[in-house]
Design an enzyme around this catalytic site. Structure first.
Site, mmCIF file in Angstrom:
data_model
loop_
_atom_site.group_PDB
_atom_site.id
_atom_site.type_symbol
_atom_site.label_atom_id
_atom_site.label_comp_id
_atom_site.label_asym_id
_atom_site.label_seq_id
_atom_site.Cartn_x
_atom_site.Cartn_y
_atom_site.Cartn_z
ATOM 1 C CD GLU A 53 -2.480 -1.292 2.707
ATOM 2 O OE1 GLU A 53 -2.400 -0.350 3.518
ATOM 3 O OE2 GLU A 53 -3.057 -2.366 2.952
ATOM 4 C CE LYS B 239 5.105 5.256 6.946
ATOM 5 N NZ LYS B 239 5.029 6.681 7.243
ATOM 6 C CG ASP C 231 3.889 12.527 5.028
ATOM 7 O OD1 ASP C 231 3.824 12.116 6.201
ATOM 8 O OD2 ASP C 231 4.729 13.343 4.636
ATOM 9 C CE1 TYR D 44 -3.332 1.952 8.281
ATOM 10 C CE2 TYR D 44 -3.528 3.825 6.796
ATOM 11 C CZ TYR D 44 -3.086 3.278 7.971
ATOM 12 O OH TYR D 44 -2.415 4.060 8.862
ATOM 13 C CE LYS E 116 8.942 6.511 6.974
ATOM 14 N NZ LYS E 116 9.326 7.417 8.007
ATOM 15 C CB CYS F 40 7.581 49.793 3.418
ATOM 16 S SG CYS F 40 6.831 49.110 1.936
ATOM 17 C CB CYS G 257 5.863 53.197 0.281
ATOM 18 S SG CYS G 257 5.578 52.596 1.957
ATOM 19 C CB CYS H 111 4.132 48.425 4.494
ATOM 20 S SG CYS H 111 3.770 50.072 3.870
ATOM 21 C CB CYS I 17 2.301 50.944 0.482
ATOM 22 S SG CYS I 17 3.724 49.970 0.005
#
Ligand code: AMP
Ligand code: ZN
Length: 692
Positions: A119, A121, A123, A231, A319, A413, A416, A431, A436
């Site tokens: 099957e 795996k 995650d 499963y 894995k 920023c 600006c 900002c 801006c």
């Protein structure tokens, strides 16, 4: 939709029938991928059930499909002892380790046959679902394997989890196990929403799934798009199951979502072939996998092989090698997003990871850079989180030569030069200048982007020019552009002879046509395009689904907004603040005046018909909408709108200077509502409580 039965017994019978039918269709749709009825028909069954349950609240059962969303947390996160231990898996980190495990199994079984099941795996995060008499009664996380956490209310919101087992297997008491996961696309979307909200993004789909399961608000979980692959059962012997293959087919028949990507393998060679093949397909799957789980098929052999203290001996997780590559971090550039958030962006030498070339990755915020200890010039390890989002994992400090330099967030920023500000409790730096230009350009680009108004031909460079020339200041200005204006736009580039390059007629015509088409994009996408903080695609869809018209959202109370599934108080107040801002109101009005349609259009699913059976009469002048608009909004929810008052009239809505109709309503004792009442009804769909 059928009327709610007047008699309680009939209502109960009908509710039972509806629940069974709804669950059957959910199973056909989610588990078998073979729907028999349209989404609209399914929704209509669900609405009928909800109407019955609204009329007879005591008939609501905990396994009713209507309870998938918004159930109170209750015992959320209380400890749950697992019936049998939830084991972890031993790992094989490379083909040699896999071969060693296969050899150990061969030794143990001798000359008996030993088929395997392979099957993928997944995650995600492990989950155990307990069914009593065929009904889902509890969902728990793995925890330490002996004791997990109760996440029932949240798991109920996951659409592919059956609340009742399929017909025929109904009476079973069983604990079913599997994985809750977030599809790659949903993971990418969730993380971009996290970024935009200035929240810490999830490192991978596994964390995102686990985090989504452990939400205090089930509505938040509901909006996350979680899915499951189941499963295993806790005790296969007790159910007379002789093999893992039989378990999988029972689960499928019972209505669970079982990954079709499984392979019965007669021998070790077939197992190796499947593992290799799965690794090759990894990037094309819509969900993240980190390997293959190889299981001895026979339950009898499984029992014989037994467990170590932490994992079964009869299974192994092969894995995949992590797809991580090293490269050099050249620069950390700071971008200003449309909500003003300053985001550091890593720029590195291009490398190929998981099938595509990447050269940039967001570093999210300054804390993240500090935590990873990144210096500009470092050799870094990069990968794709959830196989989709480029991510800087760490630096390799061992190979520094002293030329690397530390990064610090700018004090001003970069768009600006204005001051930046870090809100208490947030990692994001913003900002605060509303004017801006960097934010303005991002907002405009957001509006024209694919998921929003989808205006083709307007790229970053062009939008920048339009802003620089003053032709566009806000999104409504796009709709004032003429073909002639655009054709003669100076692109800022020059020809060899020094003449400026103009945009030209062909491109101008294309852009104007696309702007024209953008006026009728789906409501949810236009709403998303406005760039309201915290209103990502999912939330925009929820709001559009609940309200159908921008006017309804504008007049909705904070509570009405917050009560929409997946919205909640924080998003609601952000939406309120945006829609109450006079500058935004002005832009919205100009957009609408330019023919941009902020409402759900024909062909899109109807609103819940909560006003079915009620007759309204409108009289007098309303302040915030025309009578036609009011009538349309009421009809959209299933109400009838009549022109004269009679004893059959449920409500009279009286505006200013209401005349004879109001008098007649009073004579007949018909309930009278004002405009505020009307707005509330239209926004929430809830019929008024008092009826004369
Ligand atoms: P690990 O957490 O890396 O030790 O791996 C063990 C976990 O893999 C189990 O607890 C399951 O949650 C998960 N897993 C994912 N897919 C499967 C599968 N098809 N069969 C068994 N376990 C799986
Ligand atoms: Zn700025």
């Amino acid at each position: 939709m059928a009327d709610v039965p007047r008699e309680r017994g009939a209502a109960q019978a009908r509710a039972r029938e509806l629940r069974r039918e709804i669950e059957r269709h959910a199973r056909l749709y989610y588990a078998l991928d073979a729907p028999e009825i349209s989404d609209a028909a399914y929704d209509s069954l669900m609405r009928e059930l909800e109407a019955i349950e609204a009329a007879y609240p005591d008939l609501v059962t905990s396994d009713s499909p209507s309870q998938r969303v918004g159930a109170p947390p209750g015992e959320l996160f209380a400890p749950v002892a697992h019936a049998t231990r939830m084991y972890s898996l031993d790992n094989a980190m490379d083909p040699d380790e896999l071969d060693a495990w296969l050899a150990r199994i061969a030794d143990a079984v001798g000359d008996r046959e030993c088929p395997f099941v392979c099957e993928l795996k997944i995650d995600g995060s492990s989950i155990a679902l307990t069914y009593r008499d065929g009904a889902l009664v509890r969902a728990a996380t793995r925890g330490d394997g002996r004791v997990g956490e109760d996440v029932t209310a949240n798991v109920r919101t996951i659409r592919d989890v059956p609340l009742r087992l399929a017909d025929g297997i109904e009476a079973i008491d069983v604990e079913v196990r599997g994985e809750v996961y977030l599809p790659k696309a949903s993971f990418a979307r969730l993380n971009s929403e996290q970024d935009e909200a200035g929240a810490v993004p999830f490192a991978n789909p596994r964390n995102a799934a686990a985090g989504s399961l452990r939400q205090k608000e089930p509505a938040v979980t509901a909006a996350r798009d979680l899915a499951t692959f189941m499963y295993a059962v806790a005790s296969p012997e007790a159910l007379g199951l002789a093999s893992q293959s039989e378990t999988l087919s029972l689960l499928r028949r019972a209505g669970f979502h079982v990954n079709p990507d499984v392979m019965a393998c007669a021998d070790a060679r077939a197992v190796r072939a499947y593992c290799e093949d799965a690794l090759g397909r990894r990037d094309t799957l819509p969900y993240e996998i980190d390997g293959v789980v190889v299981k001895v098929d026979s339950v009898a052999l499984q029992a014989e092989l037994g467990h170590t203290s932490k994992a079964p001996r009869w299974a192994i997780a092969y894995k995949f090698p992590p797809e991580e590559v090293t490269t050099v971090l050249r620069e950390i550039r700071v971008q200003v997003g449309r909500t003003g958030v300053l985001t550091p962006l890593a720029e590195f030498d291009p490398v190929t990871v998981a099938g595509s070339t990447i050269a940039r990755a967001t570093l999210h915020n300054a804390d993240e850079i500090a935590r990873k200890g990144l210096l500009v010039g470092d050799t870094i390890i990069v990968r794709k989180a959830g196989d989709v989002i480029p991510e800087v994992v760490a630096s390799v400090p061992g190979v520094r030569d002293g030329s690397e330099r530390a990064f610090s967030m700018p004090e001003a920023c970069p768009g600006c030069g204005g001051p930046v500000w870090r809100e208490a409790g947030e990692v994001a730096v913003r900002c605060t200048n509303v004017a801006c230009p960097a934010q303005r350009i991002e907002r405009l680009l957001h509006w024209v982007s694919r998921g929003a108004a989808d205006i083709e031909g307007l790229g970053e460079e062009l939008v920048r020019r339009l802003v620089e020339t003053g032709m566009v200041r806000d999104v409504a200005d796009f709709y004032t552009l003429s073909e002639a204006d655009l054709a003669s736009l100076d692109t800022g580039r020059v020809k060899l002879d020094g003449e400026p390059v103009l945009l030209g007629g062909t491109l101008a015509a294309k852009i104007v046509a696309s702007i024209e088409a953008s006026r009728s994009r789906p409501f949810a996408r236009l709403l998303f395009g406005l760039g309201i903080r915290h209103v990502g695609v999912t939330v925009a869809e929820a709001l559009a689904g609940a309200f159908a018209r921008i006017g309804a959202i504008q007049s909705a109370s904070l509570e009405a907004l917050a009560s929409v599934d997946g919205v909640g108080p924080k998003i609601a107040s952000s939406a309120r603040a945006f829609l109450d801002n006079p500058d935004n109101v002005a832009v919205l009005e100009r957009l609408q005046a330019a023919g941009v349609v902020f409402e759900t259009q024909v062909g899109t699913p109807a609103l819940p018909q909560t006003l079915t059976g009620l007759t309204f009469v409108l009289t007098g002048a309303l302040e915030r909408m025309t009578r036609d608009e009011a009538a349309a909004a009421l009809k959209e929810r299933g109400a009838r709108v009549a022109s004269s008052v009679s004893s059959k009239t449920s409500f009279v809505v009286a505006g200013d200077a209401a005349g004879s109709k109001l008098d007649r309503a009073r004579q007949l004792g018909v309930a009278v509502l004002d405009e505020a009442d009307l707005e509330r009804i239209v926004a929430t769909g809830e019929p008024p409580a008092s009826r004369a």
